[in-house]
Design a protein around this motif. Structure first.
Motif, PDB file in Angstrom:
ATOM      1  N   ALA A  69      10.213   7.841  -8.171  1.00  0.00           N
ATOM      2  CA  ALA A  69      10.235   8.844  -7.331  1.00  0.00           C
ATOM      3  C   ALA A  69       9.070   9.803  -7.086  1.00  0.00           C
ATOM      4  N   LEU A  70       8.538  10.013  -8.210  1.00  0.00           N
ATOM      5  CA  LEU A  70       7.030  10.740  -8.284  1.00  0.00           C
ATOM      6  C   LEU A  70       6.013   9.804  -7.512  1.00  0.00           C
ATOM      7  N   LEU A  71       6.191   8.600  -8.018  1.00  0.00           N
ATOM      8  CA  LEU A  71       4.829   7.826  -7.060  1.00  0.00           C
ATOM      9  C   LEU A  71       5.132   7.747  -5.423  1.00  0.00           C
ATOM     10  N   GLN A  84       3.658  -1.568  -9.772  1.00  0.00           N
ATOM     11  CA  GLN A  84       3.866  -2.883  -8.774  1.00  0.00           C
ATOM     12  C   GLN A  84       4.911  -2.274  -7.653  1.00  0.00           C
ATOM     13  N   ARG A  85       6.129  -1.555  -7.910  1.00  0.00           N
ATOM     14  CA  ARG A  85       7.157  -1.142  -7.269  1.00  0.00           C
ATOM     15  C   ARG A  85       6.406  -0.186  -6.008  1.00  0.00           C
ATOM     16  N   ASN A  97      -1.423  -3.535  -7.070  1.00  0.00           N
ATOM     17  CA  ASN A  97      -1.677  -4.795  -7.683  1.00  0.00           C
ATOM     18  C   ASN A  97      -2.415  -4.776  -8.809  1.00  0.00           C
ATOM     19  N   VAL A  98      -2.137  -5.742  -9.594  1.00  0.00           N
ATOM     20  CA  VAL A  98      -3.006  -6.173 -10.861  1.00  0.00           C
ATOM     21  C   VAL A  98      -4.483  -6.567 -10.213  1.00  0.00           C
ATOM     22  N   ILE A  99      -5.537  -6.346 -11.049  1.00  0.00           N
ATOM     23  CA  ILE A  99      -6.944  -6.839 -10.594  1.00  0.00           C
ATOM     24  C   ILE A  99      -7.422  -7.065 -11.829  1.00  0.00           C
ATOM     25  N   GLN A 109       7.370  -3.781   5.370  1.00  0.00           N
ATOM     26  CA  GLN A 109       7.783  -3.888   4.140  1.00  0.00           C
ATOM     27  C   GLN A 109       7.772  -2.266   3.194  1.00  0.00           C
ATOM     28  N   ASN A 110       8.777  -2.368   2.332  1.00  0.00           N
ATOM     29  CA  ASN A 110       8.818  -1.366   1.462  1.00  0.00           C
ATOM     30  C   ASN A 110       8.124  -1.577   0.029  1.00  0.00           C
TER      31      ASN A 110
END
Length: 147
Positions: A77-79, A104-105, A109-111, A146-147
């Motif tokens: 919720a904070l994000l 990720q949600r 994305n991982v880099i 997209q969500n």
């Protein structure tokens, strides 16, 4: 759980964040040049996250949800509440490895660390060498629909 509200911290309440960090995340320390978002349950601050501006990007840092509220969706919720802040400028974060799914949600994305701007790469290296198990990530705005 009371109804939660999320907003940018008022400067007058700035000392409350460092007290929160001292109690729950001693490595965290808020700075006055950061945008600090908080989540409140009506009686107290239960979560926070800071955005540090560095050159032409921002670093999401120091995210904290107090232990009694973890695992209840407060971090998500904070994000979600900070989406406009996150989208206002290229946004990176260094996620603890166990929190990668949370970010990720929220469309991070991982880099590879080699993909970080040089001024973040040196910071990431320093943090990692101090024993922190971190994963570099970057926000990518979801495509329409997209969500």
């Amino acid at each position: 759980m009371n109804k939660l509200s999320f907003h940018i911290l008022e400067p007058l309440r700035f000392p409350l964040i460092n007290r929160l960090y001292k109690n729950y995340y001693p490595a965290g320390k808020a700075k006055k040049d950061e945008d600090i978002w908080v989540g409140e349950d009506g009686t107290s601050i239960i979560s926070c996250v800071r955005f540090k501006k560095i050159e032409d990007i921002q670093l999401l840092t120091g995210m904290l949800v107090i232990p009694d509220y973890r695992g209840k969706g407060v971090g998500d919720a904070l994000l979600a509440a900070t989406t406009k802040q996150i989208e206002s400028q290229t946004c990176y974060c260094f996620a603890f490895s166990h929190l990668v799914p949370l970010y990720q949600r929220a469309h991070f994305n991982v880099i590879e660390d080699t993909e970080l701007p040089h001024y973040l790469a040196s910071r990431f290296k320093r943090y990692s060498e101090s024993g922190k198990n971190l994963v570099p990530m970057i926000y990518q705005k979801p495509a329409l629909g997209q969500n």
